[in-house]
Design a protein around this motif. Structure first.
Motif, PDB file in Angstrom:
ATOM      1  N   ARG A 112      -8.539   2.653   4.497  1.00 21.78           N
ATOM      2  CA  ARG A 112      -9.102   3.085   3.212  1.00 21.78           C
ATOM      3  C   ARG A 112      -9.260   1.904   2.256  1.00 21.78           C
ATOM      4  N   SER A 128       0.825  -1.214   0.000  1.00 23.69           N
ATOM      5  CA  SER A 128       0.000   0.000   0.000  1.00 23.69           C
ATOM      6  C   SER A 128       0.860   1.266   0.000  1.00 23.69           C
ATOM      7  N   TYR A 183       1.325   2.976   2.591  1.00 25.33           N
ATOM      8  CA  TYR A 183       0.794   3.844   3.641  1.00 25.33           C
ATOM      9  C   TYR A 183       1.685   3.793   4.887  1.00 25.33           C
ATOM     10  N   THR A 184       1.540   4.802   5.729  1.00 22.37           N
ATOM     11  CA  THR A 184       2.394   4.934   6.910  1.00 22.37           C
ATOM     12  C   THR A 184       1.625   4.881   8.219  1.00 22.37           C
ATOM     13  N   ARG A 188       0.623  10.180  -3.288  1.00 22.67           N
ATOM     14  CA  ARG A 188      -0.738  10.089  -2.763  1.00 22.67           C
ATOM     15  C   ARG A 188      -1.534  11.326  -3.161  1.00 22.67           C
ATOM     16  N   GLU A 201      -4.922   5.116   7.413  1.00 24.92           N
ATOM     17  CA  GLU A 201      -4.818   5.085   5.957  1.00 24.92           C
ATOM     18  C   GLU A 201      -5.064   3.683   5.419  1.00 24.92           C
ATOM     19  N   LEU A 202      -4.570   2.661   6.115  1.00 29.55           N
ATOM     20  CA  LEU A 202      -4.773   1.287   5.653  1.00 29.55           C
ATOM     21  C   LEU A 202      -6.250   0.939   5.579  1.00 29.55           C
ATOM     22  N   ASP A 233      -3.641   6.870  -5.534  1.00 26.10           N
ATOM     23  CA  ASP A 233      -2.374   6.664  -4.843  1.00 26.10           C
ATOM     24  C   ASP A 233      -1.561   5.653  -5.643  1.00 26.10           C
TER      25      ASP A 233
END
Length: 671
Positions: free
Chosen positions: A97, A87, A89-90, A637, A94-95, A619
């Motif tokens: 999503r 992903s 993501y940090t 993103r 966000e995950l 993204d």
């Protein structure tokens, strides 16, 4: 007020990045030539599960006992470690999503509005979130401070999600959904790891080390730090709410005997986004014993300490919260066609709150308990095809007394590649301490000629007579594998709500103490009911081990009815606080043996209550396995717009921000 802060500005993250990464990169470079092509075994460990493996994945979020994902009689979804890694993501919010049907909106740099099937928001109170089965729920508002849900993403094995109620096992407040973040066994994280990212809006670094302990145990330690720059205000100016957070922790796993295992977890964290500031830590022990008959016992014990400070002046609030929980579960040996599972739970809270006004909280210190028991029976009506699941959670809390939350679930396998399931469940959302004890004032209108030269303030509710909010949920779902590389999943739901909370306004009053002002007092009541219904569709296509395509669509409608005695002007607002339609498309392709491309496009419908327009965003992640030890990833993103708005302003919360386009470079080094 007592403080035990570790101010984020005491440490420069950019300096830390230089000190930590430079020696590691030099060390790797000095090892001599490294193969440009990954070994076959190394490459396979990076591949995701195919549909057969995903269907056989053991999940426990629905009833606490492991079962195949394809056999779950609920709208269950799993984000695997590979999904998380690819992903880019940090953060955990966000995950989410990536979860079909979840409502995830970024409010500002650190605050999120997250919900499932409606009733989301910064102070959403119907979604239960856990880490390894340990609840991160706060009784302050029956919800989650997402700043606290700060796991090291490389240590997450999977995230299990249920859309819909899970109260018959997890209890009160598991109303619209359940999220359980499951971390990896310590034996899976042996060795060293450094992970870092830096870009135009955020930067962070994490380090982990795992090693054997004795002959039968493993231990890992980690530390991480993140910094995020402020987003833009609605007029395009840079806000003053940047975020800095630090987090350290450990996990140990021991095989005490062939039948006994012990898991120990602990963590310390601190975060500051200007408002709020948080600090805390926890320690959890979990013991499991397996019997030759197939039965097993689990005993879990944890203690959590959490401190929060938010607001300024008369709106200042400082809370110190202590939580202690003891839980015991037992799965019985199979009894013919019956699979019985049960447990007991005791949870104790102590909440100490100080506010900016003498009568802002009453009482200042409150200790309260939650005692519960659950039982579930899965009955095999016809061998291998028809199953009936009966279960209930019986709870007693100090606010509303006894609560019973039963459910009936059934599943039928008309073919080996398909599952038809249905469920009826009751769930409740119990009142929070902020509703019962807290009283906060916030300015509604400044002093002007129209207001008689005095400001008008709103005084938040404090009511000892609130009842629990009630949900009766009806669900129907179907999973089908029409081909080996194609999977389809559809869920239908109808939710019937009663006793929903309303904010009843009282007559405007002039008060002189502590300063002259008009006061609009609000009291709480349970004078709202309503219905919601919707559909969630997920399609998964895996043409090869080198590619994956997943698409999903969700739609929901809500209708609320206000009691004739209610004068709450905002009672019907929740009808317009969620996106009625959402869609997502994920594409992952291995361009060559060492190069990955991942795209995630999403459409989110408008939020009329906040004046937020519908938007579409994209993204992208491009990952390069430099060698078996080093991976680089370039992540972009929100690429379709320079900035966009995702949410609005809630009571006592920040107004929405413009979420900007961003890019960052990520590096992961295995030492």
């Amino acid at each position: 007020m007592r403080r035990f802060r570790l101010r984020p500005e005491q440490l420069s993250l950019r300096a830390l990045l230089r000190r930590a990464l430079a020696p590691a990169v030099v060390a790797l470079a000095c090892q001599g030539p490294t193969p440009a092509i990954l070994a076959a075994d190394d490459l396979e460990t990076l591949k995701g599960l195919d549909l057969d493996e995903l269907a056989d994945l053991q999940v426990s979020i629905l009833s606490g006992r492991p079962q195949r994902l394809s056999d779950s009689a609920a709208a269950v979804y799993v984000l695997t470690a590979e999904d998380i890694r690819r992903s880019g993501y940090t953060t955990v919010p966000e995950l989410l999503r990536l979860v079909p049907g979840f409502d995830v909106a970024r409010i500002d740099t650190a605050e999120w509005a997250i919900g499932a099937r409606g009733f989301g928001g910064r102070f959403a109170n119907k979604l239960l979130v856990m880490i390894d089965g340990r609840s991160v729920y706060t009784p302050l508002f029956s919800g989650v401070f997402w700043e606290v849900v700060d796991a090291m993403l490389e240590d997450i094995e999977r995230i299990e999600v249920v859309r819909g109620p899970g109260a018959s096992y997890w209890g009160a407040n598991a109303v619209s959904g359940v999220v359980n973040i499951i971390t990896k066994h310590a034996a899976q994280t042996e060795g060293g790891l450094i992970s870092s990212y830096a870009g135009n809006l955020q930067q962070g670094i994490a380090a982990r080390y795992g090693a054997p302990v004795g002959d039968t145990g493993y231990l890992r330690l980690f530390v991480k730090r993140d910094e995020r720059d402020p987003e833009l205000t609605l007029v395009g100016e840079r806000a003053d709410d940047g975020f800095s957070g630090s987090h350290a922790g450990l996990r140990g796993d021991w095989d005490l005997t062939p039948a006994d295992t012990l898991m120990v977890q602990g963590e310390l964290l601190s975060g500051d986004s200007n408002d709020p500031w948080i600090n805390g830590g926890d320690l959890m022990l979990q013991w499991e014993h397996a019997y030759p008959s197939g039965a097993w016992d689990t005993l879990k014990l944890y203690y959590d300490r959490f401190e929060l400070e938010t607001g300024t002046g008369l709106q200042l609030m400082h809370e110190e919260l202590d939580t202690f929980e003891l839980e015991a579960k037992h799965r019985f040996a199979p009894l013919g066609r019956h699979a019985l599972f049960g447990g007991l739970d005791y949870r104790w809270y102590r909440s100490a709150i100080e506010t900016g006004t003498p009568d802002g909280i009453d009482p200042e210190v409150r200790a309260f308990t939650l005692v519960s028991a659950f039982i579930e029976d899965e009955i095999e009506l016809a061998p291998g095809s028809h199953y009936l699941i009966l279960g209930t959670k019986i709870e007693h809390n100090d606010f509303t007394g006894l609560e019973i939350q039963p459910n009936i679930r059934a599943r039928w396998h008309p073919r080996p590649d398909s599952t038809l399931w249905a469920a009826i469940a009751r769930a409740v959302r119990t009142p929070s301490r902020s509703e019962l004890d807290l009283q906060i004032e916030t300015e509604l209108l400044p002093a002007s000629e129209a207001t008689g030269g005095l400001p008008i303030v709103v005084r938040s509710p404090r009511d000892r007579q609130l009842d629990s909010e009630i949900l009766i949920a009806y669900e129907l779902g179907y999973r089908w594998r029409p081909a080996e590389v194609i999977g389809l999943d559809v869920s239908l739901f109808y939710n019937d709500y009663d006793e929903l909370r309303t904010l009843e306004t009282e007559t405007l009053q002039l008060e002189l103490d502590p300063y002259p002002r008009w006061v609009q007092s609000i009291t709480t009541a349970n004078l709202l009911r309503g219905q919601s219904y919707g559909i969630e569709l997920v399609g998964d296509w895996r043409p090869s081990r080198r590619s994956r395509v997943q698409a999903w669509y969700s739609a929901m409608r809500m209708s609320l009815q206000q009691d004739a005695h209610s004068n709450d002007p905002t009672a019907l607002t929740p009808e317009e606080q969620f996106p009625q339609q959402q869609a997502g498309l994920r594409v992952g392709v291995d361009l060559r043996h060492d190069l990955e491309l991942d795209l995630f496009g999403r459409f989110v419908d408008q939020l009329p209550a906040y004046g937020v327009d519908a938007y579409t965003e994209l993204d992208v992640r491009l990952g390069w396995h430099v060698n078996p030890r080093v991976t680089l990833a370039l992540v972009g993103r929100n690429l379709l717009n320079p900035s966009h708005r995702e949410y609005g302003s809630e009571f006592l919360a920040e107004s929405g921000r413009l979420i900007e386009r961003e890019a960052f470079l990520r590096i992961e080094i295995n030492l």
